[in-house]
Scaffold this active site. Structure first.
Site, PDB file in Angstrom:
ATOM      1  CG  ASN A  12      -9.883   5.463  -2.369  1.00  0.00           C
ATOM      2  OD1 ASN A  12     -10.743   4.597  -2.254  1.00  0.00           O
ATOM      3  ND2 ASN A  12      -8.584   5.196  -2.298  1.00  0.00           N
ATOM      4  CE  LYS A  14      -7.554   5.305   1.151  1.00  0.00           C
ATOM      5  NZ  LYS A  14      -6.279   5.508   1.812  1.00  0.00           N
ATOM      6  CG  HIS A 102      -4.853   3.213  -3.593  1.00  0.00           C
ATOM      7  ND1 HIS A 102      -4.296   2.849  -2.394  1.00  0.00           N
ATOM      8  CD2 HIS A 102      -5.299   4.481  -3.450  1.00  0.00           C
ATOM      9  CE1 HIS A 102      -4.405   3.866  -1.548  1.00  0.00           C
ATOM     10  NE2 HIS A 102      -5.010   4.868  -2.168  1.00  0.00           N
ATOM     11  CD  GLU A 104      -4.818   2.265   1.260  1.00  0.00           C
ATOM     12  OE1 GLU A 104      -5.970   2.009   0.864  1.00  0.00           O
ATOM     13  OE2 GLU A 104      -4.532   3.308   1.880  1.00  0.00           O
ATOM     14  CD  GLU A 174      -3.270   8.423  -3.643  1.00  0.00           C
ATOM     15  OE1 GLU A 174      -4.106   9.161  -3.133  1.00  0.00           O
ATOM     16  OE2 GLU A 174      -3.340   7.192  -3.634  1.00  0.00           O
ATOM     17  N   GLY A 180      -3.041   8.587   4.812  1.00  0.00           N
ATOM     18  CA  GLY A 180      -3.678   8.211   6.069  1.00  0.00           C
ATOM     19  C   GLY A 180      -2.836   8.499   7.295  1.00  0.00           C
ATOM     20  CB  SER A 220      -2.733  13.641   4.759  1.00  0.00           C
ATOM     21  OG  SER A 220      -2.466  12.390   5.364  1.00  0.00           O
TER      22      SER A 220
HETATM   23  P1  PGA Z   1      -5.808   9.850   2.720  1.00  0.00           P
HETATM   24  O1  PGA Z   1      -5.829   8.733   1.553  1.00  0.00           O
HETATM   25  O2  PGA Z   1      -6.438  11.088   2.152  1.00  0.00           O
HETATM   26  O3  PGA Z   1      -6.623   9.247   3.832  1.00  0.00           O
HETATM   27  O4  PGA Z   1      -4.377  10.063   3.090  1.00  0.00           O
HETATM   28  C1  PGA Z   1      -5.536   9.093   0.222  1.00  0.00           C
HETATM   29  C2  PGA Z   1      -5.586   7.867  -0.671  1.00  0.00           C
HETATM   30  O5  PGA Z   1      -5.110   6.808  -0.266  1.00  0.00           O
HETATM   31  O6  PGA Z   1      -6.127   7.923  -1.799  1.00  0.00           O
END
Ligand code: PGA
Length: 261
Positions: A12, A14, A102, A104, A174, A180, A220
């Site tokens: 992803n 983003k 997601h 976010e 997640e 992140g 992560s």
């Molecule tokens: P990350 O993001 O690997 O940077 O923690 C994962 C995600 O939001 O899909």
């Protein structure tokens, strides 16, 4: 990971990489992976909308066995929805997987379970596969409410979807506190929640749906922790954010098998 379910490793991106950078990243990824690396695993990349056409062109021209994915969509087929993109537009670009819900989108843009459900249905109606995301905040985990939060998300996001369709879906667990942040759920915690999600699917949609549905872990994921996470029985893949921006790191995650103990 079960032998019956083919793992799906998804990157992803983003809101990163303009279309020039996107072309470089998919080309580097293609160089970093060999034909046999794809034998046991499905791979998808999810660039921003503005990059999709460019990445699609490279994938097709070079015959790269990576599926194209999107990060979001709207549920309506067309019309006066300024700034939105429909599932038929994505399908026309040979998009295979669309991330819906997601964290976010849920946390920053207020997406609800019922909207996620409408998006998942629109993705299915356009012949693509939704990757339906779910996960709890740190406060919810500390309050002992993680399982009930995720249960509500599973039931709300998948409401009304037929069992044989649920069997073909991808879900992504997640934990929001791990996205992140460099914090990863321990493999045991991730397995525990992914097992919980599978049992919720069994309760709501039956054993065949629970057996078939693929459950990714995200938060992560890095080359160093992917092998152990992917070794858990109910984890069938990874949804990778930051580490997916660097082609060599993402390729090492795709090749998690080579690093498993
Ligand atoms: P990350 O993001 O690997 O940077 O923690 C994962 C995600 O939001 O899909």
């Amino acid at each position: 990971m079960s032998e019956a379910r083919r793992p799906l490793i998804s990157g992803n991106w983003k809101m990163n990489h303009n279309h020039f950078e996107a072309i470089q990243t998919i080309q580097k990824l293609a160089y970093a992976l060999n034909a046999e690396d794809y034998d046991h695993v499905d791979v998808s990349v999810h660039p921003p909308y503005t990059d999709l056409r460019s990445v699609q062109t490279v994938i097709q021209a070079d015959d790269i066995p990576v599926a194209l994915g999107a990060q979001n969509c709207h549920w309506e087929a067309s019309g006066a929805f300024t700034g939105e993109v429909s599932t038929s537009m994505l399908a026309k670009l040979d998009v295979t997987y669309v991330i819906v819900g997601h964290s976010e989108r849920r946390e920053l843009f207020g997406e609800t379970d019922s909207e996620v459900n409408r998006k998942a249905n629109a993705v299915l109606a356009a012949g693509m596969t939704p990757i339906v995301c779910m996960g709890e905040t740190l406060e919810e985990r500390q309050a002992g409410a993680a399982e009930s939060k995720v249960a509500g998300q599973v039931q709300g996001s998948l409401a009304g979807i037929a069992p044989e369709v649920v069997a073909e879906l991808v879900l992504a667990y997640e934990p929001i506190w791990a996205i992140g942040t460099g914090e990863t759920a321990t493999p045991a915690d991730a397995q525990q929640m992914c097992g919980h999600i599978r049992s919720l699917v069994a309760d709501g949609w039956g054993a065949a749906a629970a057996d078939g549905v693929r459950i990714q872990y995200g938060g992560s994921v890095k080359p160093g922790n992917a092998p152990e996470l992917m070794g858990q029985p109910d984890i069938d893949g990874a949804l990778v954010g930051g580490a997916a921006l660097v082609a060599d790191d993402f390729a090492r995650i795709v090749n998690f098998r080579l690093y498993q103990a």
